[in-house]
Structure formats: structure tokens, C-alpha cells
Design a protein around this motif. Structure first.
Motif, mmCIF file in Angstrom:
data_model
loop_
_atom_site.group_PDB
_atom_site.id
_atom_site.type_symbol
_atom_site.label_atom_id
_atom_site.label_comp_id
_atom_site.label_asym_id
_atom_site.label_seq_id
_atom_site.Cartn_x
_atom_site.Cartn_y
_atom_site.Cartn_z
ATOM 1 N N ARG A 104 13.303 28.264 -8.945
ATOM 2 C CA ARG A 104 12.771 26.924 -8.713
ATOM 3 C C ARG A 104 13.906 25.921 -8.581
ATOM 4 O O ARG A 104 13.881 25.046 -7.720
ATOM 5 C CB ARG A 104 11.851 26.514 -9.867
ATOM 6 N N HIS A 108 7.967 25.454 -13.271
ATOM 7 C CA HIS A 108 6.553 25.527 -12.939
ATOM 8 C C HIS A 108 6.166 26.944 -12.631
ATOM 9 O O HIS A 108 6.857 27.635 -11.902
ATOM 10 C CB HIS A 108 6.265 24.657 -11.726
ATOM 11 N N GLY A 166 4.362 27.466 -7.172
ATOM 12 C CA GLY A 166 5.428 27.088 -6.247
ATOM 13 C C GLY A 166 6.020 25.703 -6.416
ATOM 14 O O GLY A 166 7.174 25.573 -6.791
ATOM 15 N N ASP A 167 5.260 24.665 -6.162
ATOM 16 C CA ASP A 167 5.883 23.365 -5.986
ATOM 17 C C ASP A 167 5.723 22.463 -7.187
ATOM 18 O O ASP A 167 4.778 22.587 -7.964
ATOM 19 C CB ASP A 167 5.268 22.676 -4.761
ATOM 20 N N PRO A 168 6.652 21.523 -7.340
ATOM 21 C CA PRO A 168 6.452 20.518 -8.382
ATOM 22 C C PRO A 168 5.249 19.658 -7.992
ATOM 23 O O PRO A 168 4.899 19.594 -6.822
ATOM 24 C CB PRO A 168 7.745 19.713 -8.339
ATOM 25 N N PRO A 169 4.610 19.030 -8.947
ATOM 26 C CA PRO A 169 3.435 18.213 -8.623
ATOM 27 C C PRO A 169 3.823 17.133 -7.632
ATOM 28 O O PRO A 169 4.821 16.457 -7.826
ATOM 29 C CB PRO A 169 3.031 17.628 -9.973
ATOM 30 N N ALA A 170 3.087 17.019 -6.538
ATOM 31 C CA ALA A 170 3.440 16.022 -5.533
ATOM 32 C C ALA A 170 2.398 14.911 -5.527
ATOM 33 O O ALA A 170 1.302 15.091 -6.009
ATOM 34 C CB ALA A 170 3.522 16.677 -4.167
ATOM 35 N N ALA A 206 9.122 13.975 -3.754
ATOM 36 C CA ALA A 206 9.151 15.413 -4.060
ATOM 37 C C ALA A 206 9.888 16.190 -2.984
ATOM 38 O O ALA A 206 10.631 17.120 -3.273
ATOM 39 C CB ALA A 206 7.725 15.941 -4.214
#
Lengths: 324, 107
Positions: free
Chosen positions: A79, B100, B103-107, A14
């Protein structure tokens, strides 16, 4: 980010470490996209483009790209942009007319070794002159008189470019040629000028990406000065005579000079090995005596933050100096 | 090196491909073929594929270092962006969720 526990594989996918991203010299040089919507979905960055009658999804290789050129008619989500930033891809908006407005996405926390070298060399007039002289000499080869002043070198360079334009125009039968950059009247220009502007835009973008990857700043130029892209113009000028000028003149009767320029330019870049060359050239210009020339700036080491001391130079960070 | 990847192709074609190449995974064929044999074999594959899909991949002297060709109804389409080949997904493939909300993509 230096964590004490090794991050698990899924986290590293990620938010990749430096070791996982291709060095700038190995990455794909550029990708130009126009009329598309670029979004981040569950897994990656996708461009929605019109193919024939329907909208098709195209995955973009963010981690493998040096720079992304966004032409007119692109919308991109925040994003998606932050993914490009995390992967160290420089994103640049270009108009159809080659009007550039940069978003310089710099890779997350780079070592500042080359930035400090650049700032030191720029801040002192003697070393700045030396770097500017090396830039001119690199373009002339050994034909420049060793004792020429910068203003003499500037004059010689002007003559050299004039002669080159004249020669290329004659070879391709497009005399008289006049270089013009007319973004507000793009379609009325002759094909050579359009091809040249398009190819130069790519060259500036790639140069910007290389400068970013090294951690240098585009704003401190040695020959050029006064704009935040000065250093980009300095470096790009080293290659124009070899790369973009001859290419543009061969497209003097092209019906799609912009697109063809980008296509031919890609092959030229590969044969010329431009990206690794830019990195090595910047390092040589700023620090000619360093015999141990590393291939490029992205050392795959965990970077450490040091503390600076006026007497001792660099002290190891992560240590408490309270007891001294 | 030549790689051919296939899905849902007729049995006779799978058998034929194993006579030229090895099949380390179901539907994936690897071998070393001359350019001429590769071209001939690929044209035969593309012609007998019915409603399956196939991909031909071989190293090449370009920026990406390879060239790819696709065939069949269910194929993805290679698109050329100023000399860089990217893949347009087949419209029939399911769409993943877009941006999404957090904030973040699934980590």
C-alpha cells in the motif's frame, strides 16, 4: 485520467492530478532511510523508526519527494509503495554496499513526447552519434576538437578523468588513490571510495527520478549501452566530475563517509540546482534546436490521448472516425 | 517571517508573545523578527513553557526552505535524515489504523 466531470476535492487529494504535484525541479531531491518499517496508515505514509528506546512514527512527504532510497533493514508494505507510485516518486533499494536494485515506479500516465523523441534519436545511428557527441562535449566544454570521432572523444574523456583523479588525490593528500567498488567488502574500503559509492548511488537515484518524470526510458542509452540503466549512466556522468568526485575526496579522513557524503551532497545539489538542470539538459541533448525550452515535462494540463496515423501524424483521440 | 505555534502555554507567555507578534489564530503567532530577536525570544519561550508545547518556524537557506525548532513536554521531535528534517510524532499521540485491507484509501 481525463474525466468529463471535475472530480471533487477529496478525490483529488487521494489521487492527485499533475497540477498538484511539485514539478521534479521543485521537489526535494532524495530521502535515504534504513532500518525502518514503512506503512500506509489512514492518512499517509509513515515510517516507524527506532529513536533511543522507543519506536517513533515519522510521516514521509511522499508527494514532495523526487526519490526515496531504501537502505538495509527496511520493510515496506505494498500500500505504501503504491502511494509512492501514484505520487511519481521513484523508489530505489540500495544495499549498504551501494548495490543497487531499482524499482522504477513511474508516474501514472505521462505524456510520451520525450519518450518518443528519445526513441527516435536512439534508433537512428546518425542522430544517436550526434547525441553521444553532445554528451561528451558538454563534459569538455569547448576544449574538444569539433571534428573528433566518438572513439577519440572516449579516449579524451578517459585521460580527463585520470587527470582529475590525480589532481584531487594530490590536493587532499591521499596519493596513491585507486578507485575500487567493492560491495562485498564494504567496510574495508578507504573512506574516499565509500563516500564516492554512496554519493554516486544518490546521483543515480536522482537521475533516474528525473528521467522517469520526463517520461523517458532509462534503458536506451547513447554513450552507454546494453543495460536497462544505460541512459541513467549517460546522464549521471555529466555531473560526476563537478559533484560527487570533489565531494568524496574531501571526506578522505571521515569516520562516517557514507552518511557525510549524503549530507554534503544535499547542499551541493541545492547550490548546483541539479534536478531542474537534469531535466533541461536531457531536453537539450535530445532536441538542441528547440528554442522554446519548457522548464520541465510535467505540464499541468489534462493530457489527451491521440491516435497515430502514418499519413497525417497525430489525430485527435476521443473521436469516432467510422463515417469516413 | 517568523512563526511560533503553541499549545497549552501559560497566560503570561501568550500575552508576552502578542507584544512581539500578531495572533491570527489562537496559539499561532506571526511576525517579522531579526535573527537575534528571534533567538532571544525563543529561548525565553522554551524556558517558560511548563508542560505545553511550542514550535518555532522560519525561512532558511536549505533544501526545504525552512528551519524548525520544538520545545516542551508534548512536542514532536524533529529528526534529521541526511540534511532533510522530518518530524517524529510524540509517542503519546494516538495511532491511526495501519494499512487498509482493501485497495484504496477512503476517497
Amino acid at each position: 485520467m481525463s474525466t468529463s466531470t471535475p472530480r471533487n476535492a477529496r478525490q483529488r487529494l487521494a489521487a492527485p492530478t499533475a497540477a498538484m504535484l511539485p514539478r521534479i525541479g521543485d521537489s526535494l531531491s532524495f530521502l535515504y532511510i534504513d532500518i525502518a518499517r514503512i506503512v500506509q496508515d489512514d492518512t499517509g505514509v509513515t515510517a516507524l523508526v527506532q529513536l533511543g528506546d522507543d519506536i517513533r512514527r515519522v510521516a514521509l512527504p511522499t508527494a514532495a519527494l523526487g526519490c526515496l532510497l531504501l537502505g538495509p533493514g527496511v520493510s515496506i508494505t505494498t500500500r505504501a509503495l503504491s502511494t509512492f507510485a501514484r505520487h511519481g516518486t521513484t523508489v530505489i533499494c540500495t544495499g549498504n554496499a551501494g548495490v543497487r536494485c531499482y524499482i522504477a515506479t513511474t508516474p501514472d500516465s505521462l505524456p510520451t513526447r520525450w519518450l518518443e523523441t528519445q526513441a527516435r534519436a536512439w534508433a537512428d545511428d546518425t542522430t544517436r552519434t550526434a547525441v553521444a557527441r553532445r554528451m561528451y562535449q558538454r563534459r569538455f566544454g569547448d576544449t574538444a576538437p569539433a571534428d573528433a570521432t566518438i572513439s577519440q572523444l572516449r579516449g579524451l574523456e578517459g585521460q580527463r578523468m585520470k587527470a582529475l583523479y590525480r589532481m584531487l588525490a594530490e590536493q587532499n593528500g591521499v596519493r596513491p588513490f585507486k578507485r575500487s567498488y567493492a560491495p562485498d567488502d564494504w567496510d574495508a574500503q578507504d573512506p574516499v571510495n565509500r563516500a564516492l559509492s554512496a554519493a554516486n548511488t544518490c546521483l543515480y537515484g536522482i537521475t533516474h527520478a528525473a528521467i522517469n518524470a520526463l517520461g523517458c526510458t532509462p534503458g536506451l542509452g547513447f554513450v552507454h549501452t546494453g543495460t536497462s540503466h544505460s541512459f541513467i549512466y549517460d546522464i549521471a556522468d555529466l555531473y560526476k566530475a563537478q559533484l560527487t568526485l570533489p565531494l568524496a575526496f574531501t571526506l578522505h579522513d571521515s569516520t562516517d563517509p557514507d552518511g557525510q557524503a549524503r549530507r554534503s551532497f544535499r547542499d551541493g545539489l541545492r547550490l548546483f540546482r541539479l534536478l531542474p538542470r537534469i531535466v533541461a539538459d536531457i531536453q537539450t541533448l535530445l532536441e538542441p534546436d528547440d528554442g522554446t525550452r519548457q522548464e520541465d515535462a510535467q505540464d499541468a494540463t489534462e493530457e489527451l490521448v491521440d491516435l497515430w496515423d502514418p499519413d497525417f501524424g497525430r489525430l485527435a483521440g476521443g473521436t469516432n472516425y467510422g463515417h469516413q | 517571517m517568523t512563526i511560533i505555534a503553541t499549545t497549552a502555554i501559560p497566560g503570561h507567555l501568550r500575552g508576552a508573545l502578542t507584544r512581539w507578534m500578531t495572533e491570527p489564530m489562537p496559539g499561532l503567532y506571526v511576525g517579522t523578527l531579526s535573527a537575534r530577536v528571534r533567538t532571544e525570544l525563543w529561548s525565553a519561550v522554551a524556558a517558560t513553557i511548563n508542560d505545553g508545547a511550542a514550535l518555532l518556524l522560519h525561512p532558511d537557506d536549505n533544501e526545504q526552505g525552512f528551519t524548525l525548532h520544538t520545545a516542551g513536554q508534548r512536542r514532536r521531535t524533529p529528526i534529521d535524515l541526511d540534511g532533510l528534517t522530518l518530524i517524529a510524532l510524540n509517542p503519546s499521540e494516538p495511532e491511526p489504523a495501519a494499512d487498509h485491507p482493501r485497495g484504496d484509501p477512503p476517497a
